[in-house]
Design an enzyme around this catalytic site. Structure first.
Site, PDB file in Angstrom:
ATOM      1  N   GLY A  13       0.788  -1.230   0.000  1.00 36.39           N
ATOM      2  CA  GLY A  13       0.000   0.000   0.000  1.00 36.39           C
ATOM      3  C   GLY A  13       0.817   1.276   0.000  1.00 36.39           C
ATOM      4  CB  SER A  14       4.252   2.235  -1.023  1.00 37.79           C
ATOM      5  OG  SER A  14       4.321   1.866  -2.380  1.00 37.79           O
ATOM      6  CG  ASN A  15       1.518   3.432  -5.672  1.00 36.75           C
ATOM      7  OD1 ASN A  15       1.869   4.469  -6.226  1.00 36.75           O
ATOM      8  ND2 ASN A  15       2.145   2.278  -5.842  1.00 36.75           N
ATOM      9  CG  LEU A  86      -2.226  -8.020  -6.674  1.00 32.19           C
ATOM     10  CD1 LEU A  86      -1.180  -8.965  -6.117  1.00 32.19           C
ATOM     11  CD2 LEU A  86      -1.659  -7.193  -7.820  1.00 32.19           C
ATOM     12  CG  LEU A  88     -10.944  -9.543 -13.817  1.00 29.38           C
ATOM     13  CD1 LEU A  88      -9.892  -8.772 -14.610  1.00 29.38           C
ATOM     14  CD2 LEU A  88     -11.377 -10.787 -14.601  1.00 29.38           C
ATOM     15  CG  ASN A 103      -4.966  -0.978 -12.153  1.00 25.51           C
ATOM     16  OD1 ASN A 103      -4.665  -1.145 -10.966  1.00 25.51           O
ATOM     17  ND2 ASN A 103      -4.396  -1.670 -13.124  1.00 25.51           N
ATOM     18  CG  HIS A 105       0.262  -2.416 -15.092  1.00 30.99           C
ATOM     19  ND1 HIS A 105      -0.076  -3.603 -14.480  1.00 30.99           N
ATOM     20  CD2 HIS A 105       1.225  -2.705 -15.983  1.00 30.99           C
ATOM     21  CE1 HIS A 105       0.664  -4.578 -14.993  1.00 30.99           C
ATOM     22  NE2 HIS A 105       1.459  -4.059 -15.906  1.00 30.99           N
ATOM     23  CG  ASP A 146      -2.863  -5.007 -16.034  1.00 37.59           C
ATOM     24  OD1 ASP A 146      -3.185  -4.336 -15.046  1.00 37.59           O
ATOM     25  OD2 ASP A 146      -2.184  -6.039 -15.952  1.00 37.59           O
ATOM     26  CD  GLU A 175       3.717   2.222  -9.444  1.00 33.93           C
ATOM     27  OE1 GLU A 175       3.148   1.504 -10.272  1.00 33.93           O
ATOM     28  OE2 GLU A 175       3.964   1.843  -8.273  1.00 33.93           O
TER      29      GLU A 175
HETATM   30  C1  GAR Z   1       2.469  -0.977  -7.669  1.00 34.34           C
HETATM   31  O1  GAR Z   1       3.718  -0.942  -8.302  1.00 34.34           O
HETATM   32  C2  GAR Z   1       1.359  -1.057  -8.703  1.00 34.34           C
HETATM   33  O2  GAR Z   1       1.672  -0.401  -9.906  1.00 34.34           O
HETATM   34  C3  GAR Z   1       1.269  -2.540  -8.919  1.00 34.34           C
HETATM   35  O3  GAR Z   1       1.399  -3.091  -7.635  1.00 34.34           O
HETATM   36  C4  GAR Z   1       2.309  -2.280  -6.885  1.00 34.34           C
HETATM   37  C5  GAR Z   1       1.707  -2.061  -5.509  1.00 34.34           C
HETATM   38  O4  GAR Z   1       2.642  -1.467  -4.655  1.00 34.34           O
HETATM   39  N1  GAR Z   1       0.038  -2.909  -9.542  1.00 34.34           N
HETATM   40  C6  GAR Z   1      -0.044  -3.913 -10.415  1.00 34.34           C
HETATM   41  O5  GAR Z   1       0.911  -4.600 -10.723  1.00 34.34           O
HETATM   42  C7  GAR Z   1      -1.443  -4.127 -11.019  1.00 34.34           C
HETATM   43  N2  GAR Z   1      -1.400  -5.039 -12.111  1.00 34.34           N
HETATM   44  P1  GAR Z   1       2.173  -0.774  -3.316  1.00 34.34           P
HETATM   45  O6  GAR Z   1       1.284  -1.789  -2.584  1.00 34.34           O
HETATM   46  O7  GAR Z   1       3.409  -0.483  -2.561  1.00 34.34           O
HETATM   47  O8  GAR Z   1       1.400   0.458  -3.697  1.00 34.34           O
END
Ligand code: GAR
Length: 192
Positions: A13-15, A86, A88, A103, A105, A146, A175
């Site tokens: 969940g850093s984003n 992750l 669908l 989303n 990616h 995606d 990101e």
């Molecule tokens: C992120 O890099 C995001 O782009 C990716 O998961 C990571 C989650 O990181 N998403 C996918 O690959 C979707 N197909 P986070 O939990 O640290 O935010």
């Protein structure tokens, strides 16, 4: 009225954290709920730190009931953001929120997308292919993994000896700086 955002995330969940930080100070939107399919996801702790309510769900609840949609409707959610989610998204949810699910990616779609392409799997594939450029895509969500209209794509250079950590770092940096800005711009567009 602030736009009410729900975040779906499956892992660290850093984003999600960047979005929580950004919208804590916003007059335009607020994060009102964080949902996850993973009871061990660190995103739950991050949400707690921001005193944002959370909801953990399982497959049955997500794919075979209306419970998630009912919850989102009860909380008047306007916009759904997938931040490392992750699973669908079921058709029923997409139909309830047309053009309102976004989303992120970690690649320049349409390359390196699809089922099983997430996190390190993406970065490893990019490195294995000898790409000199990596990137991220922020896009509207449709019924396939995606796919859906792109909102933003950003790029970074991959040097010859960049390893997984390095590529991941560059991607995450991009990101973390771009995701809140892009969501903010979508929020502004929705208000018009
Ligand atoms: C992120 O890099 C995001 O782009 C990716 O998961 C990571 C989650 O990181 N998403 C996918 O690959 C979707 N197909 P986070 O939990 O640290 O935010």
């Amino acid at each position: 009225m602030k736009t009410r955002i729900a975040i779906f995330a499956s892992g660290s969940g850093s984003n999600a954290q960047k979005l929580m930080e950004h919208f804590k100070r916003s007059d335009d939107a607020e994060i009102v709920l964080v949902l996850t399919n993973n009871p061990d996801a660190y995103v739950l702790q991050r949400a707690d730190n921001f005193e944002i309510p959370t909801h953990v769900f399982n497959r049955d609840e997500f794919y075979r009931s209306e419970e998630i949609i009912n919850l989102l409707e009860r909380l008047d959610i306007d916009l759904i953001v997938l931040a490392g989610f992750l699973w669908l998204v079921p058709k029923t949810l997409i139909q309830k929120y047309p053009g309102r699910i976004i989303n992120i990616h970690p690649a320049l779609l349409p390359k390196y997308g699809g089922k099983g392409m997430y996190g390190d799997h993406v970065h490893n594939a990019v490195i294995a292919a000898g790409e000199t450029e990596g990137g991220i895509t922020i896009h509207y969500v449709n019924e396939n993994y995606d796919e859906g209209e792109y909102i933003y794509q950003g790029r970074y250079r991959i040097e010859k000896d960049d390893n997984l950590e390095m590529v991941k770092f560059k991607g995450q940096n991009l990101e973390h700086t771009q995701f809140p800005k892009v969501i903010e711009s979508v929020v502004k567009k929705l208000k018009k």
